[in-house]
Design an enzyme around this catalytic site. Structure first.
Site, mmCIF file in Angstrom:
data_model
loop_
_atom_site.group_PDB
_atom_site.id
_atom_site.type_symbol
_atom_site.label_atom_id
_atom_site.label_comp_id
_atom_site.label_asym_id
_atom_site.label_seq_id
_atom_site.Cartn_x
_atom_site.Cartn_y
_atom_site.Cartn_z
ATOM 1 N N ASN A 136 5.164 -9.267 23.197
ATOM 2 C CA ASN A 136 5.802 -8.900 21.933
ATOM 3 C C ASN A 136 6.036 -10.150 21.087
ATOM 4 O O ASN A 136 6.333 -11.237 21.610
ATOM 5 C CB ASN A 136 7.080 -8.092 22.143
ATOM 6 N N GLU A 156 8.170 -11.139 17.712
ATOM 7 C CA GLU A 156 9.176 -10.672 16.764
ATOM 8 C C GLU A 156 9.105 -11.468 15.458
ATOM 9 O O GLU A 156 8.366 -12.453 15.340
ATOM 10 C CB GLU A 156 10.564 -10.784 17.424
ATOM 11 N N CYS A 203 4.869 -4.913 19.349
ATOM 12 C CA CYS A 203 5.116 -4.770 20.786
ATOM 13 C C CYS A 203 3.957 -5.350 21.598
ATOM 14 O O CYS A 203 2.828 -5.489 21.113
ATOM 15 C CB CYS A 203 5.248 -3.297 21.153
ATOM 16 N N GLU A 206 2.307 -3.987 24.099
ATOM 17 C CA GLU A 206 1.206 -3.053 24.365
ATOM 18 C C GLU A 206 0.224 -3.012 23.200
ATOM 19 O O GLU A 206 -0.996 -2.968 23.384
ATOM 20 C CB GLU A 206 1.751 -1.637 24.600
ATOM 21 N N CYS A 234 7.299 2.145 24.038
ATOM 22 C CA CYS A 234 7.926 2.891 22.938
ATOM 23 C C CYS A 234 6.975 3.958 22.405
ATOM 24 O O CYS A 234 5.781 3.991 22.737
ATOM 25 C CB CYS A 234 8.338 1.932 21.821
ATOM 26 N N CYS A 245 3.801 2.705 20.564
ATOM 27 C CA CYS A 245 2.760 2.204 21.480
ATOM 28 C C CYS A 245 2.082 3.355 22.210
ATOM 29 O O CYS A 245 0.856 3.358 22.378
ATOM 30 C CB CYS A 245 3.357 1.211 22.472
HETATM 31 N N1 THU Z 1 9.023 -3.826 22.876
HETATM 32 C C1 THU Z 1 7.737 -3.904 23.328
HETATM 33 O O1 THU Z 1 7.112 -4.969 23.282
HETATM 34 N N2 THU Z 1 7.165 -2.793 23.827
HETATM 35 C C2 THU Z 1 7.760 -1.581 23.880
HETATM 36 O O2 THU Z 1 7.098 -0.599 24.168
HETATM 37 C C3 THU Z 1 9.202 -1.472 23.640
HETATM 38 C C4 THU Z 1 9.817 -2.609 22.901
HETATM 39 C C5 THU Z 1 9.640 -5.013 22.312
HETATM 40 C C6 THU Z 1 9.887 -4.939 20.827
HETATM 41 C C7 THU Z 1 10.980 -5.958 20.652
HETATM 42 O O3 THU Z 1 10.388 -7.242 20.538
HETATM 43 C C8 THU Z 1 11.755 -5.903 21.968
HETATM 44 O O4 THU Z 1 10.898 -5.253 22.890
HETATM 45 C C9 THU Z 1 13.062 -5.152 21.875
HETATM 46 O O5 THU Z 1 12.891 -3.899 21.297
#
Ligand code: THU
Length: 135
Positions: A48, A50, A59, A61, A90, A93
């Site tokens: 991920n 940000e 994310c 995935e 999530c 994804c």
């Molecule tokens: N996140 C992911 O990378 N994948 C997911 O399927 C759920 C959330 C990340 C997004 C963000 O950087 C952190 O987790 C918190 O939400």
């Protein structure tokens, strides 16, 4: 469902753990790593990333998926996703992966390599909307 040899299973999770270390997470401090396997056996990893403008985050995935698709892959059989506490993919994804691989095997594990769950993507996104609906 794809049957993975124990060594393949472990190495996919280890690849996800290795890439989680690259996560750029100054806001959530929640590292996620993913390792997506294409049908030819090649593995694409993603973490991920940000952003100060929060909705611009991507994310792990989807990082892995867009890396793989941009390298010419459209068929996938397994993804390993790792977080510190076995968090699952999530909705966004799940939807993006469903486009290419409704039967994808999703392994959910933690940063120690402990497996928390394993499901087919179509179970995680019941009645998912896919390309076939558009004819
Ligand atoms: N996140 C992911 O990378 N994948 C997911 O399927 C759920 C959330 C990340 C997004 C963000 O950087 C952190 O987790 C918190 O939400």
């Amino acid at each position: 469902m794809t049957t993975l040899a124990p060594t393949e299973f472990t190495s996919l999770i280890q690849a996800a753990i290795a890439t989680a270390k690259h996560a750029y997470v100054p806001y959530s401090n929640y590292q996620v790593g993913a390792a997506l396997r294409a049908l030819d056996g090649s593995v694409y990893t993603g973490c991920n990333v940000e952003n100060a403008a929060y909705p611009s985050c991507i994310c792990a995935e989807r990082t892995a998926l867009v890396k793989a698709v941009s390298e010419g892959h459209r068929q996938f059989d397994v993804i390993a996703v790792v977080t510190r506490n076995g968090g699952s993919p999530c909705g966004t994804c799940r939807q993006m992966l469903f486009e290419f691989a409704p039967d994808l095997q999703v392994i959910i594990a933690d940063l120690e390599g402990q497996v928390h769950a394993q499901h087919a993507l179509h179970e995680l996104l019941l009645l998912g909307f896919g390309p076939s609906k558009l004819g």
